[in-house]
Design an enzyme around this catalytic site. Structure first.
Site, PDB file in Angstrom:
ATOM      1  N   HIS A  16       0.836  -1.200   0.000  1.00 44.27           N
ATOM      2  CA  HIS A  16       0.000   0.000   0.000  1.00 44.27           C
ATOM      3  C   HIS A  16       0.873   1.253   0.000  1.00 44.27           C
ATOM      4  O   HIS A  16       1.529   1.560   0.992  1.00 44.27           O
ATOM      5  CB  HIS A  16      -0.898  -0.037   1.236  1.00 44.27           C
ATOM      6  CG  HIS A  16      -1.907   1.055   1.306  1.00 44.27           C
ATOM      7  ND1 HIS A  16      -2.035   1.881   2.396  1.00 44.27           N
ATOM      8  CD2 HIS A  16      -2.858   1.452   0.421  1.00 44.27           C
ATOM      9  CE1 HIS A  16      -3.019   2.730   2.201  1.00 44.27           C
ATOM     10  NE2 HIS A  16      -3.537   2.490   1.007  1.00 44.27           N
ATOM     11  N   GLU A  43       0.489  -0.810  -4.565  1.00 50.54           N
ATOM     12  CA  GLU A  43      -0.733  -0.029  -4.753  1.00 50.54           C
ATOM     13  C   GLU A  43      -0.357   1.443  -4.694  1.00 50.54           C
ATOM     14  O   GLU A  43       0.433   1.858  -3.828  1.00 50.54           O
ATOM     15  CB  GLU A  43      -1.741  -0.365  -3.646  1.00 50.54           C
ATOM     16  CG  GLU A  43      -3.101   0.285  -3.796  1.00 50.54           C
ATOM     17  CD  GLU A  43      -3.166   1.700  -3.237  1.00 50.54           C
ATOM     18  OE1 GLU A  43      -4.127   2.422  -3.567  1.00 50.54           O
ATOM     19  OE2 GLU A  43      -2.246   2.110  -2.480  1.00 50.54           O
ATOM     20  N   ASP A  45      -1.520   5.783  -6.206  1.00 55.72           N
ATOM     21  CA  ASP A  45      -2.598   6.709  -6.518  1.00 55.72           C
ATOM     22  C   ASP A  45      -2.086   7.797  -7.458  1.00 55.72           C
ATOM     23  O   ASP A  45      -0.899   8.154  -7.416  1.00 55.72           O
ATOM     24  CB  ASP A  45      -3.107   7.381  -5.238  1.00 55.72           C
ATOM     25  CG  ASP A  45      -3.303   6.395  -4.105  1.00 55.72           C
ATOM     26  OD1 ASP A  45      -4.381   5.789  -4.043  1.00 55.72           O
ATOM     27  OD2 ASP A  45      -2.367   6.209  -3.293  1.00 55.72           O
ATOM     28  N   HIS A  58      -1.622  10.508  -3.193  1.00 57.63           N
ATOM     29  CA  HIS A  58      -2.909  10.041  -2.690  1.00 57.63           C
ATOM     30  C   HIS A  58      -3.868  11.188  -2.428  1.00 57.63           C
ATOM     31  O   HIS A  58      -5.042  11.137  -2.795  1.00 57.63           O
ATOM     32  CB  HIS A  58      -2.725   9.227  -1.407  1.00 57.63           C
ATOM     33  CG  HIS A  58      -4.012   8.764  -0.807  1.00 57.63           C
ATOM     34  ND1 HIS A  58      -4.753   9.524   0.084  1.00 57.63           N
ATOM     35  CD2 HIS A  58      -4.719   7.621  -0.997  1.00 57.63           C
ATOM     36  CE1 HIS A  58      -5.847   8.881   0.421  1.00 57.63           C
ATOM     37  NE2 HIS A  58      -5.851   7.710  -0.213  1.00 57.63           N
TER      38      HIS A  58
END
Length: 251
Positions: A16, A43, A45, A58
């Site tokens: 993450h 992961e 963004d 993010h």
């Protein structure tokens, strides 16, 4: 599943925002730290910079990561790179990350509609369509991404997740297929308030419909073991360093 994104055997560990123990989240050093402990997935963004670049971030502003309320969208990519996020790391572009880590698979959450075209361009320029999953909480945005990159892996948006959760107790595969709307994964929290999202019926029905279930954000090893025992296919975690040995020990 058609996409190369799913070629390694599950269960999967999705780091993450990388592994942000010593490096700032969502930076190249955090992705390197994840890779160094054996992660195959990260992961991340994406927002859009003022000059139209898919920037890895993010939050919509720099408030949490750099103590500045300025929006990511108000700064050029050069200005974002100059922001010290800690440990000498700054913002990076999606294209830079995909190029820097050609063996990693990226789970990319496109945070704003304006970033769709730049994200698609970065995936195309790096030839990464087979090793990315493109997603968004917006169902409309998720469908737009899937259309723009034919065959790319996607996970259901918020509306699809809600429909999947309500389909699960009924055991209706057709309803689950409609909820997924072509997505190959459900990426969900274990709970949403008092509602338990991840249940054996949800997992079974998603599998029957050809989709994987990935749970976020799971950092406690006991929770990891419990969810894996339920049959989930992926753990989105801030502690890839803990999840990976745990999964290896199960083999």
């Amino acid at each position: 599943m058609a996409s190369g994104y799913f070629e390694p055997a599950s269960p999967r560990v999705l780091a993450h925002r990388g592994l942000a123990l010593e490096a700032p989240e969502n930076t190249l050093p955090a992705f390197e730290a994840a890779r160094a402990v054996g992660a195959e997935y990260v992961e991340t963004d994406v927002h859009l910079s003022r000059d139209g670049v898919a920037a890895i971030a993010h939050d919509p502003t720099l408030a949490r990561v750099a103590g500045d309320e300025v929006p990511v969208s108000a700064l050029t990519m050069d200005e974002l790179r100059a922001v010290d996020l800690g440990a000498g790391a700054g913002f990076a572009t999606l294209e830079e990350a995909l190029d820097a880590f050609p063996t990693l698979r990226f789970n990319i959450d496109v945070k704003v509609e304006a970033a769709v075209e730049a994200t698609v361009a970065a995936v195309r320029r790096t030839g990464s369509a087979g090793r990315v999953l493109l997603t968004s909480f917006s169902d409309r945005r998720r469908r737009r991404l899937a259309t723009a990159v034919p065959g790319v892996a996607t996970s259901a948006g918020r509306g699809g997740v809600v429909r999947a959760v309500f389909a699960a107790p009924l055991g209706r595969k057709g309803a689950m297929v409609r909820a997924l709307a072509g997505a190959q994964a459900l990426q969900v929290p274990e709970r949403a308030g008092a509602l338990r999202v991840v249940t054996p019926p949800l997992i079974a029905l998603a599998h029957a419909a050809g989709a994987e279930v990935h749970v976020w954000t799971v950092n406690d090893p006991d929770d990891m073991r419990r969810l894996l025992a339920l049959g989930v296919d992926g753990l989105v975690t801030d502690r890839a360093d803990l999840a990976l040995p745990l999964i290896r020990a199960r083999s």
